[in-house]
Each structure stands twice: as C-alpha cells, then as structure tokens.
Write an enzyme that holds these catalytic residues in place. Structure first.
Site, mmCIF file in Angstrom:
data_model
loop_
_atom_site.group_PDB
_atom_site.id
_atom_site.type_symbol
_atom_site.label_atom_id
_atom_site.label_comp_id
_atom_site.label_asym_id
_atom_site.label_seq_id
_atom_site.Cartn_x
_atom_site.Cartn_y
_atom_site.Cartn_z
ATOM 1 N N HIS A 186 0.815 -1.218 0.000
ATOM 2 C CA HIS A 186 0.000 0.000 0.000
ATOM 3 C C HIS A 186 0.846 1.265 0.000
ATOM 4 O O HIS A 186 0.496 2.263 -0.633
ATOM 5 C CB HIS A 186 -0.949 0.003 1.205
ATOM 6 C CG HIS A 186 -2.048 -0.983 1.047
ATOM 7 N ND1 HIS A 186 -2.722 -1.546 2.085
ATOM 8 C CD2 HIS A 186 -2.586 -1.496 -0.069
ATOM 9 C CE1 HIS A 186 -3.626 -2.376 1.618
ATOM 10 N NE2 HIS A 186 -3.566 -2.366 0.317
ATOM 11 N N GLU A 428 6.314 -14.082 -36.412
ATOM 12 C CA GLU A 428 7.395 -14.135 -35.420
ATOM 13 C C GLU A 428 8.377 -15.255 -35.717
ATOM 14 O O GLU A 428 9.174 -15.619 -34.860
ATOM 15 C CB GLU A 428 6.817 -14.262 -34.003
ATOM 16 C CG GLU A 428 5.823 -15.386 -33.822
ATOM 17 C CD GLU A 428 5.263 -15.466 -32.412
ATOM 18 O OE1 GLU A 428 5.830 -14.880 -31.481
ATOM 19 O OE2 GLU A 428 4.246 -16.158 -32.236
ATOM 20 N N ASP A 452 10.144 -13.096 -30.509
ATOM 21 C CA ASP A 452 10.473 -14.405 -31.080
ATOM 22 C C ASP A 452 11.148 -14.276 -32.436
ATOM 23 O O ASP A 452 12.032 -15.070 -32.769
ATOM 24 C CB ASP A 452 9.213 -15.274 -31.194
ATOM 25 C CG ASP A 452 8.927 -15.987 -29.880
ATOM 26 O OD1 ASP A 452 9.896 -16.475 -29.255
ATOM 27 O OD2 ASP A 452 7.762 -16.035 -29.459
ATOM 28 N N CYS A 499 3.762 -6.161 -31.948
ATOM 29 C CA CYS A 499 3.458 -6.297 -30.529
ATOM 30 C C CYS A 499 4.664 -6.781 -29.728
ATOM 31 O O CYS A 499 4.577 -6.991 -28.529
ATOM 32 C CB CYS A 499 2.255 -7.207 -30.319
ATOM 33 S SG CYS A 499 2.491 -8.836 -31.033
HETATM 34 C C1 PEP Z 1 6.804 -11.828 -29.467
HETATM 35 O O1 PEP Z 1 7.272 -12.953 -29.642
HETATM 36 O O2 PEP Z 1 7.306 -10.789 -29.937
HETATM 37 C C2 PEP Z 1 5.596 -11.628 -28.642
HETATM 38 C C3 PEP Z 1 5.006 -10.459 -28.558
HETATM 39 O O3 PEP Z 1 5.099 -12.694 -27.987
HETATM 40 P P1 PEP Z 1 5.719 -13.354 -26.668
HETATM 41 O O4 PEP Z 1 6.711 -12.384 -26.106
HETATM 42 O O5 PEP Z 1 4.550 -13.605 -25.787
HETATM 43 O O6 PEP Z 1 6.343 -14.597 -27.200
HETATM 44 MG MG MG Z 2 6.123 -14.796 -29.339
#
Ligand code: PEP
Ligand code: MG
Length: 568
Positions: A186, A428, A452, A499
């Site tokens: 907290h 990826e 990845d 991502c």
């Molecule tokens: C990635 O591989 O870039 C990704 C976003 O997935 P993770 O990190 O969950 O493998």
């Molecule tokens: Mg990945």
C-alpha cells in the site's frame, strides 16, 4: 548509498524527517469491571472508525477512490464480527482491551502472512495497521502530524501506513524511504498515486538516517544517498530536472491522437495478460489491445478454463475497451511457458517443438473451446483473433476453417457474434517472414512478434544470457525481415502492427515509421513515451535515417547511428 525497492519513480532531494515508531508497550492486566472495559474498548473502536472514515474521505478527494478503498477495507475488517466480536468476548472473560485487540489481530496476521498469495499477505499488513491504530487510541498516543512537516521533507519511516499517507501534503514531502514494503504494498501504491519518489525496504533506514540530514531518493533506480558529496548532489539535481521535464512533456500527450510530425495518424495499442490489465490500458490512454496473451488465463488456473470462463474474460476485456479493437492471441504455450495440468511432453528443443498453434491444431477439442469463447465474446466489442507462431499458410487456413465452422454453428443456433471478426497472423518466425506475401493474401492482419522473430532469426535462445549479445532487433537480418513483413502487408492492403517489445523502443520507432508500420502495441506504461517519440518524426526524416541505417552492415554501427539521431 543504500539500496532498496524502486517503488515510485522520480527523484526527491530534501531534508530528512524520521517518523519514530511509538512504544506500544502496556501492562496486560486482568480486569474486574468488564463492563467498563468494554465501554473503553467500544469508545476506542468508534473513535478508530470515525478517524478512519474521515481519512478515507480525505484520500478519496485528494488522491482517488481506488486508494481510499484501502482505508475503507480497514473499516470493513474491524466491523467483521470475527474480529471485533472476538475481541469483545475476550474482554468479557476478563482480559484488558489492549490484550484482546493484540491477540485477535495477531491471530489473523499470522494466518494471512503465511499465505502464498500477495493480496492475502497484504491483508496481514492491513490488519497490523488496524491493530497499531487501535492500540494507540487505547494508550492515548498521539501520532506525529505529518501534514505539518516543512517543505522539502524526505520522510523516513518503518512503514508508511495508509493513515500516515492521508496526512501527507504533496507540496511538502519530496521523497519517502521505508524499511518494509514492496512494489505492490500500500505504501508503494499510495506513493505512486501521490507521485512522490519512494524507495522501500531499505533495511534499518530509521536507525541509519537522522533528522535534518540531506537525502536523495531515486525512486526509479531504488537507491538512496544520505549526505551526498557535491558531485553526487549536482548530478542528481540535473537528473531531477530532466525527469521533471520529461514527465511534463509526456503528460501533454495524454488524450492526444497518435500522429507523426507530419500528421499521419497511427494506432497505439497495449499488450496485456489479464482482463484487469485492460483497465490499465485505458488508464494509460491506450487506443486498443494489440496483444492479449490469453495463455495467462490458462497458466493462472489449476484446470483448463471452460468455454464460459474464457468467454467471461474475453467479454470483460471487450467491454472495458468499449468498442476499441482487442486482438486476442490464441493459446501460445510450449517453449518456456508450461501449463502443468496439460501434461505436455518434455522435449529436446521446446522452442522448436510442439507449441502454440501447432499444439492447438493437434488438440482441436480444446482449441475449439477457446475459439468459440472468443467468437461469442465478439458480440460485445471489436475482437480479432490472432494466431501465434505461424510458419506455413496451412496453419492459417486450418484456423480460419475452424472459425467458419463455429460461425455456421452459431448462425444455426442463433448465437450472437461479430460476422466480420478478423483472423490475423503473428509474424514471429523467419518462415512466416519469408512467406509474408503468401500469408498476406489470406490473413486479415499481421502483427510482428519481434521477441520471437529475433530469437528465431538469430538462432539465439531469448532467455540464455550467454548468447544475449546476439539477441538484438537491430541486427541487419532482423531489420530486413521486419521491413519485408511490413512491405508485404502494405502491398496486400492489410494492416501491419507490432506487438514485440521493439515497438516501444525509441531507437526503433523512426525505422518502423519509415517501413510503414501502422499499429504499435506496447506495455501500457509506455503508451505516452511511444506517442511522444512518434510525434517527433516526419516520414521524410524517418526515411532519410532508415536509408542510412539499412546500408550499414552490423548491429553496433546501427545502434550507434540510431543513438546519434535519437530525439528522445
Ligand atoms: C513476441 O514474440 O514478440 C511476442 C510479442 O510474444 P511473446 O513475447 O509472448 O512470445
Ligand atoms: Mg512470441
């Protein structure tokens, strides 16, 4: 220099005020007049409740409703018959009020502090707070009034209780150091809400640091300097100015559109792992969810989540995002992510093994449960399905066929869903990158998973520190791959996002603008930073830099050139 836990970012420099612990010793005597003792106890409880609700109200007004809930929780606790009722019973049997309060609280503290769950352990510290507050009332001890400390004060305390925090005047307190507490305690939550730099869990801080000494609290790095020499002090004064300047610049991007310097609008989404994180994405001004790592729903469970359980989670995210896009990645397990109850086989090379979409297509019954839950939830927002670890077009076709099967079933049974639900690929793997033109003809969107993609392109295990020197998204091979994926997506007219962690890297952002990326998905706390960097680059400037970078032949030169051109 003392090290502790970096609990609230920023740098505070000021004069120390040590909050000493009160001596809560008392004589545990037997009482004759139990009725009078009960009155004394009830009066103390009433006083505690009155003071606590006043403080909660004050916190609600000054800090926020979420933070006020901490103190409201204390009121609920003390009103629980298993707590105050038990205390009253002990007084009836002849114990003094102090002993009764201490014994019952300690029993609960003991019970909660042994639990594995962080939240439960936090409850132990809440009860300890309640105990100390009531004992102080019973013993007639007045607290130091923190609201009266002088401007430029660094507070040093054993722990910062919510009741102490309610008295903190943000104008006067520039830093907080405590002996206990972690990132989720907290004290940390309240310090962050007040935007006061804090370093917690500095052993013996109240003994080591003295009143009026000068202290530097670096809440970003988790270090404290006491009576720093001139060099350190001026270095930290500069750091503090930089931090303040950056923070106020970033705040200016809240609620703004994500645009390049020359006015091209881009999308800035968030990566999340749980439905709760979606609230954080909204708080941080994310414009959608670019990656919901659904495997966490499976990993945080001791059984395979049912269709209804998954549906509830996906629907919650869709509703929290209120119509903004939500990209749900289907189960991405294997590699370093194990789910014990699935009893997956041990493999020689788990990262190259039976994982992600491969596992899902080999276990169609379970996969269909997940896909049905996602398609059902699509009736409640703008949900998209994303397939992890695609390496050939057949995988995309198979998943699309399963989704079509589900749609037919839902049509026949009048189950609502979004008829335009999109199915996209995570790119990826080098295989997917090399056939990005083929995949782009049949995928509704791409999202580049650089975490990845870097691992597989460079043939380096992303978790192995011995080969970490090779793990860089700025390797020419990885950059060429990213460029190719974006170009193939753009040519086919499908949106391309990213991502992986690289999407939020200030050095990578101009390259991505130049390659033509249209959606960035980042950790919620990095939304404003990414928006700020994006706003500093025009396409022309990004292209010019990118042409230079793509002509370089090694990672070190690329990073050096990007750093030189950085507008961070
Ligand atoms: C990635 O591989 O870039 C990704 C976003 O997935 P993770 O990190 O969950 O493998
Ligand atoms: Mg990945």
């Amino acid at each position: 220099m003392f090290k502790g836990i970096a609990a609230s970012r920023g740098i505070g420099i000021g004069s120390v005020c040590v909050i000493k612990e009160h001596d809560l010793n008392y004589e545990a005597k037997k009482v004759e007049d139990t009725a009078a003792e009960k009155d004394r106890f009830n009066n103390a409880i009433e006083k505690f409740k009155k003071e606590t609700s006043e403080m909660a109200e004050d916190i609600r007004k000054r800090i926020g409703p979420k933070e006020a809930e901490i103190l409201e929780g204390h009121l609920v606790m003390i009103s629980d018959p298993s707590m105050s009722g038990e205390m009253a019973k002990m007084i009836d049997s002849g114990q003094c009020a102090e002993s009764a309060v201490e014994a019952v609280c300690d029993m609960f503290i003991n019970m909660f502090s042994k639990m594995d769950d962080d939240m439960m352990r936090q409850r132990a510290s809440d009860i300890s707070d309640v105990k100390v507050s009531i004992l102080k009332i019973l013993l007639g001890i007045e607290d130091v009034n923190i609201s009266q400390v002088a401007p430029g004060t660094v507070l040093v305390a054993k722990d910062l209780t919510p009741s102490m925090t309610s008295q903190i005047n943000k104008e006067n307190v520039v830093g907080i150091i405590t002996e206990v507490g972690g990132k989720t305690s907290h004290s940390a939550i309240l310090a962050r809400a007040l935007e006061i730099p804090a370093v917690l869990s500095v052993p013996d801080a109240t003994e080591l640091v003295k009143d009026k000494e000068t202290a530097i609290v670096d809440g970003t790095e988790g270090v404290v300097f006491v009576n720093p020499d001139g060099d350190v002090l001026s270095q930290y004064i500069r750091k503090r100015e930089d931090y303040i300047r950056k923070q106020s610049e970033l705040k200016g991007f809240y609620g703004k559109e994500t645009k390049t310097k020359d006015g091209t609008s881009l999308e800035l989404f968030c990566n999340i792992g749980t439905p709760k994180d979606a609230k954080k994405a909204i708080e941080c001004d994310g414009e959608g969810i670019g990656l919901f790592r659904s495997e966490f729903l499976f990993m945080d469970n001791n059984h395979m989540p049912t269709e209804d359980e998954q549906f509830a989670a996906y629907k919650e995210v869709a509703e929290t995002m209120g119509g903004k896009p939500v990209i749900i990645r289907t189960l991405d397990i294997g590699g370093d992510k194990d789910i014990p109850y699935l009893n997956m086989k041990k493999e020689e090379n788990p990262f190259l093994g039976y994982r992600a979409v491969r596992y899902c297509l080999g276990n169609k019954d379970s996969y269909m449960i997940q896909l049905r839950a996602i398609v059902r939830a699509s009736a409640f927002g703008k949900i998209k399905i994303m397939i992890p670890l695609v390496t050939c077009v057949d995988e995309l076709r198979e998943v699309k066929a399963l989704v079509e099967e589900i749609k037919k079933d839902f049509d026949a049974n009048n189950i609502a869903y979004d008829k335009d639900i999109e199915v996209g690929c995570m790119i990826e793997t080098p295989a997917a990158s090399l056939i990005a033109d083929i995949l782009a003809k049949e995928a509704d969107f791409f999202s580049i998973g650089t975490n990845d993609l870097t691992q597989y392109t460079m043939s380096v295990d992303r978790g192995n520190s011995d080969v970490a020197y090779l793990y860089s998204t700025f390797q020419p091979s990885v950059l060429r791959s990213i460029k190719n994926i974006i170009e193939c997506g753009n040519k086919a007219g499908i949106p391309v996002g990213m991502c992986g962690e690289a999407a939020a890297d200030p050095l990578m952002i101009p390259l991505l603008i130049s390659f033509g990326l249209t959606e960035f998905s980042v950790n919620p706390v990095l939304v404003l930073t990414a928006r700020c960097i994006i706003s500093k680059w025009s396409k022309e400037e990004a292209d010019e830099l990118t042409n230079k970078i793509m002509a370089l032949d090694n990672e070190q030169d690329i990073v050096k050139a990007l750093k030189e051109a950085s507008k961070d």
